[in-house]
Design a protein around this motif. Structure first.
Motif, PDB file in Angstrom:
ATOM      1  N   GLN A  88       0.827  -1.209   0.000  1.00 24.54           N
ATOM      2  CA  GLN A  88       0.000   0.000   0.000  1.00 24.54           C
ATOM      3  C   GLN A  88       0.855   1.250   0.000  1.00 24.54           C
ATOM      4  O   GLN A  88       0.554   2.216  -0.730  1.00 24.54           O
ATOM      5  CB  GLN A  88      -0.931   0.001   1.220  1.00 24.54           C
ATOM      6  CG  GLN A  88      -1.850   1.227   1.272  1.00 24.54           C
ATOM      7  CD  GLN A  88      -2.886   1.133   2.368  1.00 24.54           C
ATOM      8  OE1 GLN A  88      -3.315   0.039   2.760  1.00 24.54           O
ATOM      9  NE2 GLN A  88      -3.315   2.277   2.880  1.00 24.54           N
ATOM     10  N   GLU A  92       0.725   4.207  -2.788  1.00 32.57           N
ATOM     11  CA  GLU A  92       0.410   5.576  -2.392  1.00 32.57           C
ATOM     12  C   GLU A  92       1.518   6.545  -2.822  1.00 32.57           C
ATOM     13  O   GLU A  92       1.226   7.662  -3.291  1.00 32.57           O
ATOM     14  CB  GLU A  92       0.220   5.643  -0.879  1.00 32.57           C
ATOM     15  CG  GLU A  92      -1.069   4.988  -0.395  1.00 32.57           C
ATOM     16  CD  GLU A  92      -1.160   4.897   1.120  1.00 32.57           C
ATOM     17  OE1 GLU A  92      -2.272   4.690   1.637  1.00 32.57           O
ATOM     18  OE2 GLU A  92      -0.105   5.023   1.792  1.00 32.57           O
ATOM     19  N   SER A 110      -7.232  -7.617  -0.324  1.00 35.32           N
ATOM     20  CA  SER A 110      -8.161  -6.930   0.576  1.00 35.32           C
ATOM     21  C   SER A 110      -8.110  -7.487   1.996  1.00 35.32           C
ATOM     22  O   SER A 110      -8.533  -6.829   2.944  1.00 35.32           O
ATOM     23  CB  SER A 110      -9.590  -7.023   0.048  1.00 35.32           C
ATOM     24  OG  SER A 110     -10.008  -8.374  -0.051  1.00 35.32           O
ATOM     25  N   GLY A 115      -9.770  -1.598   3.014  1.00 35.69           N
ATOM     26  CA  GLY A 115     -10.259  -0.289   2.612  1.00 35.69           C
ATOM     27  C   GLY A 115      -9.480   0.371   1.493  1.00 35.69           C
ATOM     28  O   GLY A 115      -9.920   1.397   0.952  1.00 35.69           O
ATOM     29  N   PHE A 116      -8.337  -0.197   1.109  1.00 37.93           N
ATOM     30  CA  PHE A 116      -7.561   0.411   0.023  1.00 37.93           C
ATOM     31  C   PHE A 116      -8.155  -0.013  -1.316  1.00 37.93           C
ATOM     32  O   PHE A 116      -8.480  -1.182  -1.530  1.00 37.93           O
ATOM     33  CB  PHE A 116      -6.095  -0.010   0.110  1.00 37.93           C
ATOM     34  CG  PHE A 116      -5.208   0.709  -0.877  1.00 37.93           C
ATOM     35  CD1 PHE A 116      -4.765   1.992  -0.608  1.00 37.93           C
ATOM     36  CD2 PHE A 116      -4.838   0.111  -2.074  1.00 37.93           C
ATOM     37  CE1 PHE A 116      -3.955   2.662  -1.516  1.00 37.93           C
ATOM     38  CE2 PHE A 116      -4.036   0.772  -2.983  1.00 37.93           C
ATOM     39  CZ  PHE A 116      -3.588   2.058  -2.707  1.00 37.93           C
ATOM     40  N   ASP A 117      -8.282   0.932  -2.216  1.00 42.37           N
ATOM     41  CA  ASP A 117      -8.894   0.682  -3.519  1.00 42.37           C
ATOM     42  C   ASP A 117      -7.814   0.290  -4.531  1.00 42.37           C
ATOM     43  O   ASP A 117      -6.994   1.116  -4.933  1.00 42.37           O
ATOM     44  CB  ASP A 117      -9.637   1.929  -3.998  1.00 42.37           C
ATOM     45  CG  ASP A 117     -10.393   1.687  -5.300  1.00 42.37           C
ATOM     46  OD1 ASP A 117     -10.437   0.526  -5.759  1.00 42.37           O
ATOM     47  OD2 ASP A 117     -10.930   2.665  -5.851  1.00 42.37           O
ATOM     48  N   PHE A 118      -7.833  -0.972  -4.939  1.00 40.02           N
ATOM     49  CA  PHE A 118      -6.850  -1.478  -5.908  1.00 40.02           C
ATOM     50  C   PHE A 118      -7.379  -1.411  -7.346  1.00 40.02           C
ATOM     51  O   PHE A 118      -6.707  -1.882  -8.268  1.00 40.02           O
ATOM     52  CB  PHE A 118      -6.480  -2.933  -5.576  1.00 40.02           C
ATOM     53  CG  PHE A 118      -5.641  -3.076  -4.337  1.00 40.02           C
ATOM     54  CD1 PHE A 118      -4.260  -2.945  -4.403  1.00 40.02           C
ATOM     55  CD2 PHE A 118      -6.225  -3.336  -3.113  1.00 40.02           C
ATOM     56  CE1 PHE A 118      -3.484  -3.070  -3.262  1.00 40.02           C
ATOM     57  CE2 PHE A 118      -5.459  -3.471  -1.966  1.00 40.02           C
ATOM     58  CZ  PHE A 118      -4.077  -3.342  -2.045  1.00 40.02           C
ATOM     59  N   THR A 119      -8.533  -0.829  -7.533  1.00 32.59           N
ATOM     60  CA  THR A 119      -9.140  -0.773  -8.872  1.00 32.59           C
ATOM     61  C   THR A 119      -8.190  -0.116  -9.871  1.00 32.59           C
ATOM     62  O   THR A 119      -7.667   0.982  -9.649  1.00 32.59           O
ATOM     63  CB  THR A 119     -10.456   0.018  -8.831  1.00 32.59           C
ATOM     64  OG1 THR A 119     -11.331  -0.570  -7.871  1.00 32.59           O
ATOM     65  CG2 THR A 119     -11.121   0.021 -10.196  1.00 32.59           C
ATOM     66  N   ARG A 121      -5.244  -0.963 -10.631  1.00 30.33           N
ATOM     67  CA  ARG A 121      -3.835  -0.978 -10.226  1.00 30.33           C
ATOM     68  C   ARG A 121      -3.206  -2.367 -10.321  1.00 30.33           C
ATOM     69  O   ARG A 121      -2.071  -2.561  -9.883  1.00 30.33           O
ATOM     70  CB  ARG A 121      -3.707  -0.485  -8.770  1.00 30.33           C
ATOM     71  CG  ARG A 121      -4.304   0.874  -8.458  1.00 30.33           C
ATOM     72  CD  ARG A 121      -3.609   2.001  -9.188  1.00 30.33           C
ATOM     73  NE  ARG A 121      -2.208   2.146  -8.847  1.00 30.33           N
ATOM     74  CZ  ARG A 121      -1.747   2.860  -7.813  1.00 30.33           C
ATOM     75  NH1 ARG A 121      -2.585   3.460  -6.982  1.00 30.33           N
ATOM     76  NH2 ARG A 121      -0.451   2.978  -7.614  1.00 30.33           N
TER      77      ARG A 121
END
Length: 389
Positions: A88, A92, A110, A115-119, A121
């Motif tokens: 992450q 970032e 996940s 909660g981190f959005d990997f869309t 990526r």
């Protein structure tokens, strides 16, 4: 630590010399190395991150190697947190960086980065589609259960490097490298990957088609010379073959009488030049090292006290560990001690009978309390059985 693997492949791993237990269970007398690499080409690829314990130092190493450049890819060979903790943070810090990982790893992201959005990526690694970095091209190879289901390894077709994930790893920080590779690599293999010999064999078969000149594991030293030695050991280990002729005597003794018998048997075997004879006190010695010796040697003698109508817990725990690590293809003898109602032998035998291809030597030797001259004769007869192979 930053160093060259080749002119365009850099090592940016970190030693942790303060960690006492790996995976909260394996004793680390010489610390642990968390390995990571960067390939500098037209595009830049980071090969795994490290454990969060050493994350700050790793980020310094990464920035030192990158300079003004930004990574295009983060290749995730293995999702275990000691190799993936900084995913992450990388995404970032470098918004254009893409993760390259297996399909199974995608579903695991996940679980660790809530909660981190990997869309947008993620690129799924495909064995049929190498990843071109420019001069370098990475070929991906699925390696499920070596030793998690999402594992992949990658092969740099330019520098002929196998990035081998946990395979070919070992315990120990690189700054403390003073001993033969095999000792701590063997303890690492049988305790971490030992259950998955079939999967390791599958990986070795795939790797045999490659011209490998360098092996870059996620733990332990980079291997550049005499690779046939390391691959040969992995072939022996993953086939559950005997590496060294000899016997491990593992004992669990309450008041010292069972220990006396175990040591007497060791003395008898050594006097007869019965190969390597190792002996371990399961109540006090490192059981992970005992697991290593049990797989390394061809014969195992289990000597234990009866306890609460069953088996003294240190021996119970040891046999249970052998079972879950896939112990097989060995000869095992049993010595029990019980002052009034011996029960240890029955429990040990029932546990061993669940394992594959074990020859349990008969009869079970029973000692009542302190070893007596008649018991010494039984130990000599057991030595005859062990040598008759």
């Amino acid at each position: 630590m930053v160093k060259d693997v080749t002119s365009t492949v850099k090592y940016i791993g970190v030693d942790d010399t303060n960690l006492d237990l790996f995976e909260s269970q394996y004793y680390l007398p010489a610390g642990m190395a968390y390995n990571s690499y960067v390939i500098l080409d037209e595009k830049v690829a980071i090969m795994d991150t490290v454990d969060k314990r050493v994350g700050d130092e790793w980020l310094v190493n990464l920035k030192k190697v990158l300079g003004e450049r930004k990574p295009d890819y983060l290749v995730v060979h293995h999702m275990e947190p000691d190799h993936s903790a900084l995913i992450q943070k990388v995404l970032e810090d470098y918004p254009e960086c893409m993760i390259v990982c297996s399909k199974r790893a995608v579903s695991m992201l996940s679980a660790f980065f809530v909660g981190f959005d990997f869309t947008g990526r993620i690129i799924e690694a495909n064995e049929k589609e190498p990843l071109s970095l420019g001069q370098h091209s990475l070929k991906f190879i699925a390696a499920p259960m070596v030793h998690w289901p999402e594992v992949i390894v990658s092969y740099d077709e330019t520098d002929k490097i196998l990035f081998s994930a946990d395979a070919f790893g070992k315990f120990g920080a690189l700054c403390n490298e003073t001993e033969d590779w095999a000792c701590e690599a063997r303890r690492y293999y049988f305790n971490i990957c030992g259950k998955y010999g079939t999967m390791v064999q599958n990986l070795l078969k795939k790797a045999s088609a490659l011209d490998i000149q360098i092996i870059c594991p996620l733990h332990g030293p980079i291997l550049k010379e005499n690779l046939s030695y390391y691959i040969g050991l992995y072939n022996t280990w993953s086939n559950y073959e005997v590496e060294t002729p000899g016997t491990l005597i593992a004992y669990a003794s309450i008041h010292g009488n069972t220990a006396e018998a175990a040591n007497k048997l060791a003395e008898i075997l050594k006097a007869r030049n019965a190969g390597k004879v190792a002996i371990t006190d399961l109540s006090r010695d490192d059981q992970a090292e005992a697991i290593e010796d049990a797989f390394r040697l061809g014969n195992l003698v289990l000597a234990a006290s009866s306890y609460d109508g069953g088996l003294f817990p240190p021996m119970y725990n040891f046999i249970h560990k052998l079972e879950i690590k896939g112990y097989q293809k060995r000869r095992v003898a049993i010595i029990e001690n019980g002052s009034w109602a011996p029960s240890a032998g029955k429990v040990m035998k029932s546990m061993l009978e669940t394992m594959k291809e074990l020859e349990i030597l008969e009869p079970v030797i029973t000692i009542r309390g302190k070893m007596k001259p008649a018991d010494v004769e039984k130990l000599n007869e057991l030595a005859d059985l062990i040598l008759a192979q």
